[in-house]
Design a protein around this motif. Structure first.
Motif, PDB file in Angstrom:
ATOM      1  N   ALA A  16     -22.487 -35.815 -36.434  1.00 51.91           N
ATOM      2  CA  ALA A  16     -23.505 -35.119 -35.657  1.00 51.91           C
ATOM      3  C   ALA A  16     -23.775 -35.850 -34.347  1.00 51.91           C
ATOM      4  O   ALA A  16     -24.122 -35.236 -33.354  1.00 51.91           O
ATOM      5  N   ALA A  17     -23.575 -37.171 -34.366  1.00 54.61           N
ATOM      6  CA  ALA A  17     -23.899 -37.962 -33.181  1.00 54.61           C
ATOM      7  C   ALA A  17     -22.882 -37.762 -32.065  1.00 54.61           C
ATOM      8  O   ALA A  17     -23.214 -37.909 -30.906  1.00 54.61           O
ATOM      9  N   ALA A  18     -21.656 -37.402 -32.420  1.00 57.21           N
ATOM     10  CA  ALA A  18     -20.606 -37.341 -31.398  1.00 57.21           C
ATOM     11  C   ALA A  18     -20.912 -36.360 -30.255  1.00 57.21           C
ATOM     12  O   ALA A  18     -20.912 -36.764 -29.101  1.00 57.21           O
ATOM     13  N   PRO A  19     -21.225 -35.115 -30.546  1.00 55.28           N
ATOM     14  CA  PRO A  19     -21.503 -34.192 -29.425  1.00 55.28           C
ATOM     15  C   PRO A  19     -22.760 -34.590 -28.655  1.00 55.28           C
ATOM     16  O   PRO A  19     -22.802 -34.449 -27.434  1.00 55.28           O
ATOM     17  N   ALA A  20     -23.765 -35.114 -29.339  1.00 52.86           N
ATOM     18  CA  ALA A  20     -24.998 -35.515 -28.664  1.00 52.86           C
ATOM     19  C   ALA A  20     -24.704 -36.612 -27.649  1.00 52.86           C
ATOM     20  O   ALA A  20     -25.286 -36.653 -26.571  1.00 52.86           O
ATOM     21  N   PHE A  21     -23.769 -37.461 -27.997  1.00 54.91           N
ATOM     22  CA  PHE A  21     -23.346 -38.564 -27.138  1.00 54.91           C
ATOM     23  C   PHE A  21     -22.812 -38.034 -25.811  1.00 54.91           C
ATOM     24  O   PHE A  21     -23.219 -38.457 -24.751  1.00 54.91           O
ATOM     25  N   ALA A  22     -21.922 -37.062 -25.906  1.00 54.32           N
ATOM     26  CA  ALA A  22     -21.339 -36.489 -24.694  1.00 54.32           C
ATOM     27  C   ALA A  22     -22.406 -35.745 -23.893  1.00 54.32           C
ATOM     28  O   ALA A  22     -22.375 -35.719 -22.679  1.00 54.32           O
ATOM     29  N   ALA A  23     -23.360 -35.133 -24.600  1.00 49.83           N
ATOM     30  CA  ALA A  23     -24.426 -34.406 -23.905  1.00 49.83           C
ATOM     31  C   ALA A  23     -25.287 -35.367 -23.101  1.00 49.83           C
ATOM     32  O   ALA A  23     -25.652 -35.095 -21.968  1.00 49.83           O
ATOM     33  N   ASP A  24     -25.603 -36.519 -23.690  1.00 45.30           N
ATOM     34  CA  ASP A  24     -26.348 -37.527 -22.931  1.00 45.30           C
ATOM     35  C   ASP A  24     -25.535 -37.979 -21.722  1.00 45.30           C
ATOM     36  O   ASP A  24     -26.079 -38.181 -20.639  1.00 45.30           O
ATOM     37  N   GLY A  25     -24.239 -38.132 -21.941  1.00 48.65           N
ATOM     38  CA  GLY A  25     -23.356 -38.540 -20.852  1.00 48.65           C
ATOM     39  C   GLY A  25     -23.388 -37.515 -19.739  1.00 48.65           C
ATOM     40  O   GLY A  25     -23.377 -37.860 -18.566  1.00 48.65           O
ATOM     41  N   GLN A  26     -23.469 -36.258 -20.119  1.00 50.09           N
ATOM     42  CA  GLN A  26     -23.518 -35.189 -19.115  1.00 50.09           C
ATOM     43  C   GLN A  26     -24.791 -35.297 -18.277  1.00 50.09           C
ATOM     44  O   GLN A  26     -24.770 -35.139 -17.064  1.00 50.09           O
ATOM     45  N   GLN A  27     -25.890 -35.584 -18.982  1.00 51.25           N
ATOM     46  CA  GLN A  27     -27.166 -35.718 -18.280  1.00 51.25           C
ATOM     47  C   GLN A  27     -27.113 -36.892 -17.293  1.00 51.25           C
ATOM     48  O   GLN A  27     -27.523 -36.770 -16.141  1.00 51.25           O
ATOM     49  N   LEU A  28     -26.570 -38.009 -17.762  1.00 46.69           N
ATOM     50  CA  LEU A  28     -26.442 -39.185 -16.896  1.00 46.69           C
ATOM     51  C   LEU A  28     -25.526 -38.864 -15.713  1.00 46.69           C
ATOM     52  O   LEU A  28     -25.798 -39.229 -14.579  1.00 46.69           O
ATOM     53  N   PHE A  29     -24.440 -38.171 -16.027  1.00 43.61           N
ATOM     54  CA  PHE A  29     -23.488 -37.801 -14.982  1.00 43.61           C
ATOM     55  C   PHE A  29     -24.162 -36.936 -13.917  1.00 43.61           C
ATOM     56  O   PHE A  29     -23.991 -37.157 -12.722  1.00 43.61           O
ATOM     57  N   ASN A  30     -24.930 -35.946 -14.384  1.00 42.72           N
ATOM     58  CA  ASN A  30     -25.596 -35.052 -13.437  1.00 42.72           C
ATOM     59  C   ASN A  30     -26.554 -35.819 -12.532  1.00 42.72           C
ATOM     60  O   ASN A  30     -26.703 -35.505 -11.363  1.00 42.72           O
ATOM     61  N   MET A  31     -27.195 -36.843 -13.087  1.00 40.94           N
ATOM     62  CA  MET A  31     -28.182 -37.594 -12.306  1.00 40.94           C
ATOM     63  C   MET A  31     -27.555 -38.654 -11.409  1.00 40.94           C
ATOM     64  O   MET A  31     -28.054 -38.931 -10.333  1.00 40.94           O
ATOM     65  N   GLN A  32     -26.464 -39.276 -11.867  1.00 39.26           N
ATOM     66  CA  GLN A  32     -25.966 -40.469 -11.168  1.00 39.26           C
ATOM     67  C   GLN A  32     -24.607 -40.306 -10.503  1.00 39.26           C
ATOM     68  O   GLN A  32     -24.207 -41.165  -9.708  1.00 39.26           O
ATOM     69  N   CYS A  33     -23.898 -39.257 -10.830  1.00 41.38           N
ATOM     70  CA  CYS A  33     -22.509 -39.173 -10.371  1.00 41.38           C
ATOM     71  C   CYS A  33     -22.198 -37.886  -9.626  1.00 41.38           C
ATOM     72  O   CYS A  33     -21.399 -37.870  -8.696  1.00 41.38           O
ATOM     73  N   LYS A  34     -22.814 -36.803 -10.069  1.00 41.34           N
ATOM     74  CA  LYS A  34     -22.400 -35.485  -9.620  1.00 41.34           C
ATOM     75  C   LYS A  34     -22.544 -35.297  -8.114  1.00 41.34           C
ATOM     76  O   LYS A  34     -21.745 -34.594  -7.490  1.00 41.34           O
ATOM     77  N   MET A  35     -23.559 -35.922  -7.526  1.00 41.20           N
ATOM     78  CA  MET A  35     -23.772 -35.714  -6.087  1.00 41.20           C
ATOM     79  C   MET A  35     -22.555 -36.136  -5.281  1.00 41.20           C
ATOM     80  O   MET A  35     -22.315 -35.608  -4.211  1.00 41.20           O
ATOM     81  N   CYS A  36     -21.786 -37.059  -5.781  1.00 44.29           N
ATOM     82  CA  CYS A  36     -20.590 -37.484  -5.050  1.00 44.29           C
ATOM     83  C   CYS A  36     -19.306 -36.930  -5.666  1.00 44.29           C
ATOM     84  O   CYS A  36     -18.257 -36.971  -5.039  1.00 44.29           O
ATOM     85  N   HIS A  37     -19.383 -36.470  -6.893  1.00 41.02           N
ATOM     86  CA  HIS A  37     -18.146 -36.085  -7.586  1.00 41.02           C
ATOM     87  C   HIS A  37     -18.109 -34.612  -7.941  1.00 41.02           C
ATOM     88  O   HIS A  37     -17.703 -34.227  -9.031  1.00 41.02           O
ATOM     89  N   ALA A  38     -18.562 -33.778  -7.022  1.00 45.49           N
ATOM     90  CA  ALA A  38     -18.511 -32.337  -7.268  1.00 45.49           C
ATOM     91  C   ALA A  38     -17.350 -31.714  -6.495  1.00 45.49           C
ATOM     92  O   ALA A  38     -17.312 -30.513  -6.277  1.00 45.49           O
ATOM     93  N   GLY A  39     -16.404 -32.534  -6.062  1.00 40.98           N
ATOM     94  CA  GLY A  39     -15.225 -32.006  -5.391  1.00 40.98           C
ATOM     95  C   GLY A  39     -15.321 -31.992  -3.873  1.00 40.98           C
ATOM     96  O   GLY A  39     -14.414 -31.526  -3.201  1.00 40.98           O
ATOM     97  N   GLY A  40     -16.403 -32.516  -3.322  1.00 40.55           N
ATOM     98  CA  GLY A  40     -16.558 -32.578  -1.868  1.00 40.55           C
ATOM     99  C   GLY A  40     -15.916 -33.834  -1.295  1.00 40.55           C
ATOM    100  O   GLY A  40     -15.187 -34.529  -1.994  1.00 40.55           O
TER     101      GLY A  40
END
Ligand code: HEC
Length: 112
Positions: free
Chosen positions: A13-37
């Motif tokens: 059960a923990a495995a998908p939740a792990f990736a979901a947290d990673g997604q949240q972190l990614f959206n906050m800390q990475c996405k602004m530079c890594h959205a393909g621009g």
């Protein structure tokens, strides 16, 4: 026996939740530079890919000279201390928390 089954169910059960947290972190800390621009290369398929191999992005000579592929260990080392992993890299942000790095790397592997 029951305890083993419960632990197994928990870790599954923990495995998908792990990736979901990673997604949240990614959206906050990475996405602004890594959205393909122009701010950073797209990270689609980055896990397992050759380092600095996306067409159309002007990588730093430092990251290009690194060689190798984005294994889990390399992603972890880069995110922990980018300039130590690849001196001269243009990516300045780091992720000091072991837990957050693990979650982010797990999420990067879902970007296909
Ligand atoms: C301020 C902009 C910025 C932010 C924020 C940022 N990056 Fe980057 N990232 C870059 C740049 C620029 C490069 C290219 C570095 C180079 O050429 O040396 C890069 C490169 C990378 C690479 C290597 C890509 C490849 O094709 O080899 C990975 C993996 C990566 N970033 C992950 C992340 C993650 C995960 C986060 C969030 C924790 C993040 N980045 C946040 C700008 C950013």
């Amino acid at each position: 026996m029951i305890r083993v089954a419960a632990a197994l169910a928990l870790s599954l059960a923990a495995a998908p939740a792990f990736a979901a947290d990673g997604q949240q972190l990614f959206n906050m800390q990475c996405k602004m530079c890594h959205a393909g621009g122009p701010m950073g290369p797209s990270l689609t398929g980055v896990a397992g890919a050759k380092i600095a191999s996306k067409d159309g992005f002007a990588y730093s000579p430092g990251l290009k000279a690194k060689g190798g592929t984005w294994t889990d260990a390399n992603l972890d080392a880069f995110l922990k201390a980018p300039a130590q992993f690849a001196p001269g890299t243009k990516m300045m942000i780091s992720v000091p928390s072991d837990e957050n790095r693990q979650a982010i790397v797990a999420f990067l592997k879902t970007l296909k």
